[in-house]
Write a protein that holds these residues in place. Structure first.
Motif, PDB file in Angstrom:
ATOM      1  N   LEU A 136       0.847   1.379  -0.104  1.00 35.15           N
ATOM      2  CA  LEU A 136       0.794   1.595  -1.560  1.00 35.15           C
ATOM      3  C   LEU A 136      -0.611   1.993  -2.009  1.00 35.15           C
ATOM      4  O   LEU A 136      -0.787   2.876  -2.855  1.00 35.15           O
ATOM      5  CB  LEU A 136       1.267   0.330  -2.288  1.00 35.15           C
ATOM      6  CG  LEU A 136       2.728  -0.100  -1.991  1.00 35.15           C
ATOM      7  CD1 LEU A 136       3.043  -1.455  -2.625  1.00 35.15           C
ATOM      8  CD2 LEU A 136       3.712   0.964  -2.516  1.00 35.15           C
ATOM      9  N   SER A 144       5.081  -4.356   1.339  1.00 34.91           N
ATOM     10  CA  SER A 144       5.760  -3.063   1.376  1.00 34.91           C
ATOM     11  C   SER A 144       5.600  -2.413   2.737  1.00 34.91           C
ATOM     12  O   SER A 144       4.575  -2.613   3.405  1.00 34.91           O
ATOM     13  CB  SER A 144       5.190  -2.131   0.299  1.00 34.91           C
ATOM     14  OG  SER A 144       5.884  -0.880   0.336  1.00 34.91           O
ATOM     15  N   ARG A 145       6.615  -1.623   3.123  1.00 39.78           N
ATOM     16  CA  ARG A 145       6.486  -0.857   4.362  1.00 39.78           C
ATOM     17  C   ARG A 145       5.609   0.384   4.121  1.00 39.78           C
ATOM     18  O   ARG A 145       5.177   1.060   5.039  1.00 39.78           O
ATOM     19  CB  ARG A 145       7.882  -0.450   4.868  1.00 39.78           C
ATOM     20  CG  ARG A 145       8.629   0.539   3.952  1.00 39.78           C
ATOM     21  CD  ARG A 145      10.091   0.615   4.296  1.00 39.78           C
ATOM     22  NE  ARG A 145      10.721  -0.667   3.973  1.00 39.78           N
ATOM     23  CZ  ARG A 145      11.931  -1.017   4.423  1.00 39.78           C
ATOM     24  NH1 ARG A 145      12.603  -0.232   5.231  1.00 39.78           N
ATOM     25  NH2 ARG A 145      12.456  -2.176   4.110  1.00 39.78           N
ATOM     26  N   HIS A 146       5.434   0.680   2.797  1.00 40.59           N
ATOM     27  CA  HIS A 146       4.608   1.844   2.421  1.00 40.59           C
ATOM     28  C   HIS A 146       3.147   1.402   2.259  1.00 40.59           C
ATOM     29  O   HIS A 146       2.884   0.244   1.884  1.00 40.59           O
ATOM     30  CB  HIS A 146       5.106   2.423   1.083  1.00 40.59           C
ATOM     31  CG  HIS A 146       6.561   2.815   1.101  1.00 40.59           C
ATOM     32  ND1 HIS A 146       7.021   3.981   1.656  1.00 40.59           N
ATOM     33  CD2 HIS A 146       7.660   2.156   0.654  1.00 40.59           C
ATOM     34  CE1 HIS A 146       8.340   4.044   1.527  1.00 40.59           C
ATOM     35  NE2 HIS A 146       8.753   2.942   0.923  1.00 40.59           N
ATOM     36  N   VAL A 184      11.477  -7.544   1.889  1.00 40.30           N
ATOM     37  CA  VAL A 184      10.849  -6.246   2.165  1.00 40.30           C
ATOM     38  C   VAL A 184      11.353  -5.630   3.483  1.00 40.30           C
ATOM     39  O   VAL A 184      11.197  -4.444   3.731  1.00 40.30           O
ATOM     40  CB  VAL A 184       9.305  -6.392   2.134  1.00 40.30           C
ATOM     41  CG1 VAL A 184       8.757  -6.838   3.473  1.00 40.30           C
ATOM     42  CG2 VAL A 184       8.642  -5.128   1.610  1.00 40.30           C
ATOM     43  N   SER A 197      11.670  -1.093  -1.525  1.00 40.51           N
ATOM     44  CA  SER A 197      10.422  -0.397  -1.188  1.00 40.51           C
ATOM     45  C   SER A 197       9.189  -1.254  -1.447  1.00 40.51           C
ATOM     46  O   SER A 197       8.192  -1.152  -0.746  1.00 40.51           O
ATOM     47  CB  SER A 197      10.320   0.914  -1.974  1.00 40.51           C
ATOM     48  OG  SER A 197       9.960   0.666  -3.318  1.00 40.51           O
ATOM     49  N   GLU A 198       9.226  -2.101  -2.440  1.00 40.77           N
ATOM     50  CA  GLU A 198       8.074  -2.989  -2.700  1.00 40.77           C
ATOM     51  C   GLU A 198       8.553  -4.337  -3.210  1.00 40.77           C
ATOM     52  O   GLU A 198       9.538  -4.404  -3.944  1.00 40.77           O
ATOM     53  CB  GLU A 198       7.169  -2.397  -3.805  1.00 40.77           C
ATOM     54  CG  GLU A 198       6.643  -1.000  -3.571  1.00 40.77           C
ATOM     55  CD  GLU A 198       6.775  -0.141  -4.820  1.00 40.77           C
ATOM     56  OE1 GLU A 198       7.764   0.622  -4.930  1.00 40.77           O
ATOM     57  OE2 GLU A 198       5.920  -0.310  -5.724  1.00 40.77           O
TER      58      GLU A 198
END
Lengths: 89, 89, 89, 89, 89, 89, 89, 89, 89, 89
Positions: free
Chosen positions: E83, E79-81, F23, F29-30
């Motif tokens: 998490l 993920s780019r986030h 991704v 997002s995931e």
């Protein structure tokens, strides 16, 4: 002699009882309780398709505990044994 | 005697050839070409699980044309016939 | 030693109870509650196919909550461990 | 110790070869060739989910002949044996 | 953080109620009612496999209306986030 | 924000590569590599159905190694987290 | 003449009774009890799709014991027989 | 306009009744009773995903006789007709 | 007269050609191209199981384009028509 | 007017191209790319079953990229719209 192989799914706790009822039916030569997706496999050796039709409708279907059946007609038998003689009907 | 029932799916045009190769294998007592979802049903009667393991790996799997197999171990055989005697191995 | 791997589907709320009943059965060496399509996986290590047949019919099938089983016979075991010794029966 | 049970479908003639490659992988404690719908069952006992993730991606997936896998995480193990000690990693 | 994705089939008229009960469970971070073959998808983010095992057995299974579940362990998250930070537990 | 959950089956040895390509797609997002019947699960969070339609047709489908996808629209999201804020798009 | 082929799954012990009720329905020309995955196969020969729609909704569906049906419209019939004449309706 | 196509399996004898109830729901533009594996196919044309979510949960799910549904979101519509105008909502 | 009903899946673009080849086979009385899960349904009316076995192995299986077949033996035929006379063989 | 609903599975990267080819066929009134198990859904509105038979065999089957189709005949249409008028053919 016409041979049919019948695959059964049975209510779990009736597997033994159903096997014993099946093998008493005239025309059913062997019944096996088996591992895998099915519970019982029966081999019917009869004189004609009609005889099996009666066997299935009159004797087999009324048996309590059978949830699903798959009847396979044996087109051709291959064996080193003389099956007709062995299972003479 | 340990009995196994093996369900086969076969490449259409090799059904006959595969049946004849199967029945030549020591331990395979009968092979039937059948109607329904499967193409062949074989009954193996051997002395032990190991014997079947070898039969499957060494002789059965190399046969050209077998696309899928489902091997079922027979826990218990029910029959009016003395199968052990009939198929004495 | 003959090894069987049994896949179970269980009524949701009885998973724990069934697992504890299974592991009490002589011959069942391990039971795992698992993710994915099945609910429990049991590994039975017994002396013969017959012993498993009895284990299945007499002890396993009567357990409340088992909706489906798939019993797989282990033809051959591969391991760096001496499983026979570890699970000596 | 985290236990995973992995069900495999294998290209028929590579069952033996794949089993031997699997059991050489650090973390795979047992592999069984089995009857029924699957061809092999492996039991992995590792320290963490990550260790299995690497085992699967780096070592297991590249093995020639694996057509389908179903990995099941064991949430909980039930056994009369001290599996952690027996398979100490 | 260990992530699990759980696919649910639910008794039609209890979809909403079950979703609201699921999202109250500590460890379940999101629940979605979805189109297609499944009815709900839940994402659990917990500290360990054991925590999920308890979550599933103690809190999830007793919920009325769940007919089938398929739990998938996330081996690896991409993920780019961040998490872990976003769903810090 | 419209959320989609996409289940993937991937050619075994491309699981990692496909996850990393997915991704990178704006809107995904995931992505999780998972145990069980599927190989990857992706969560897309986009502004509209159309945006997903383009994402699927223009960016997702051309990726090498995807054998099967099942896209599920999330009708409703239930969460203690403010997902819209967390994944603000 | 529009031909439909209908595959039936029937509650085991009602196969005969259902077959006899089906063949009494105006428009059903033949019914066969069959081996394999299905229990009955009926061939309906009617004047129009609407006639079949009524036949199905008004007469066929109310019959006790039918658990599943699969209706197939025959786009085109190939035969050495003049079926229209033989089954003139 | 957002279009959904919903496949239904229905309790046999309620097909007609359910179809008539479905078509009364605001947002459902057409319902067809069909041959093959499904019993009904409905086409919903609504303003937003949320509107469908309510339609499904509030009005569709409570209908007696629906055993299974599969809701498909139409990503893109291709037609020589101006569907938006024809089914202006 | 022994009746068999055979369900076919056919390579899409060969449906017509295969239907025409099938209906030329002695013993095949009708062939229908159909809607739904199957592509063709053939009805064979022969004198004996053996005659069908030859028909299947010698004439049917070699036909290019057949991907899957399911052969069902008709145990019993129910009809207001005298099928034996109509299809006298 | 006879309505057919056709479910398609399509080679991933040809979904768009196939949809555009389908909607050019006389008799196909709408095509939707959809989420879930299928890739496209087409609605054919024709004058007779025969017209659809030709449409399927002559125009639809030759289209590159179609891997599986399921054609459903609409027995009866329920709608608040006058579909016959709207889609006058």
């Amino acid at each position: 002699m016409v041979t049919f192989i019948i695959l059964f799914n049975i209510e779990k706790r009736l597997i033994n009882t159903v096997a014993e009822q099946l093998v008493d039916i005239e025309g059913i030569s062997e019944v096996y309780s088996v591992s895998g997706n099915f519970d019982l496999v029966a081999i019917a050796r009869v004189r004609s398709n009609d005889e099996l039709a009666n066997l299935v409708t009159e004797e087999l279907l009324p048996i309590e505990g059978i949830t699903k059946t798959q009847t396979m007609l044996a087109f051709k038998a291959y064996s080193r044994h003389d099956l007709d003689a062995m299972f003479a009907i």
